[in-house]
Design a protein around this motif. Structure first.
Motif: not given
Length: 256
Positions: A213-218
């Motif tokens: 997964l990417q951009r999980t900081n969102l």
């Protein structure tokens, strides 16, 4: 001297096994073990529960190890679910005592807490995350987020708020939080802010531990929104705990 993998007496690591179990088979094996208490590792499940409060990132390291050894992120041992159900029962007893519910009303509340607040809400939330993350956050199309892992993340994130809000907070309710004073709504709303922040942060840690997964900081975006909502409730004189306690009481009374 080198040896061929095919001649080794040891089984292949899970990452290299060709015949991995299907999701349906894994679920069946999991459910089949629910009543086999002698096969459950309650000590390790209790360790996970404690560390969800003090160091939740360590819990998700174990999920990584499970993926390497058993080819799945989701739990294969229902011990955590059994202990979680026990916590749900104890917190429901505390709520019934604080709210002065009759035995029948307590049973109704317990059924609501298990099947609506926990299971139904968990199924909906896990499915939403499972769909959105697989559709918009995946790096590799060949791998996806397991639905069982999404449900485990929900249970992990749900445990601290359950203990904080439905157990610890209730000891202060009748003597302090239930009043109209500013300190009452400050303490009650602060409990809710801590509980919700725990849920968001542990959810972020869970999905952030997946390299696919990417951009999980969102997933942390709701945190400042929750802080803003918290400030507005204090200014607006809204006691969240008192409001929700009344909501749960009314729901039980209607069902009775």
């Amino acid at each position: 001297m080198s040896f061929s993998r095919s001649t080794s007496p040891l089984p292949l690591p899970a990452n290299f096994q060709r015949d991995c179990f299907s999701a349906a088979t894994k679920r069946w094996k999991y459910l089949r073990r629910v009543f086999k208490f002698d096969q459950m590792d309650f000590e390790f499940a209790l360790w996970q529960m404690i560390y969800l409060f003090v160091a939740p990132q360590k819990v998700y390291r174990n999920f990584q190890y499970r993926k390497q050894t058993k080819s799945q992120f989701a739990r294969d041992d229902p011990a955590f679910l059994v202990l979680f159900s026990l916590c749900l029962f104890v917190t429901s007893v505390v709520f019934a005592i604080v709210s002065r519910l009759t035995f029948l009303q307590f049973v109704n509340f317990l059924l609501y807490a298990i099947f609506v607040d926990c299971i139904l809400a968990g199924l909906i939330i896990a499915t939403i995350f499972w769909y959105i993350l697989n559709k918009y956050f995946r790096v590799n199309e060949d791998q996806d987020v397991e639905w069982g892992f999404a449900f485990d993340v929900h249970l992990n994130a749900f445990l601290p708020p359950l203990i904080i809000l439905n157990f610890c907070q209730l000891f202060f309710y009748n003597g302090l939080i239930s009043h109209e004073w500013f300190i009452s709504r400050f303490i009650g709303n602060t409990f809710w802010l801590i509980g919700v922040c725990y849920y968001i942060y542990i959810t972020f840690l869970g999905y952030g531990s997946l390299q696919i997964l990417q951009r999980t900081n969102l997933l942390l975006v709701p945190l400042p929104l929750m802080l803003l909502f918290y400030i507005l409730t204090l200014i607006g004189g809204i006691n969240i705990t008192h409001f929700l306690m009344q909501f749960y009481r009314d729901r039980v009374l209607i069902a009775s």
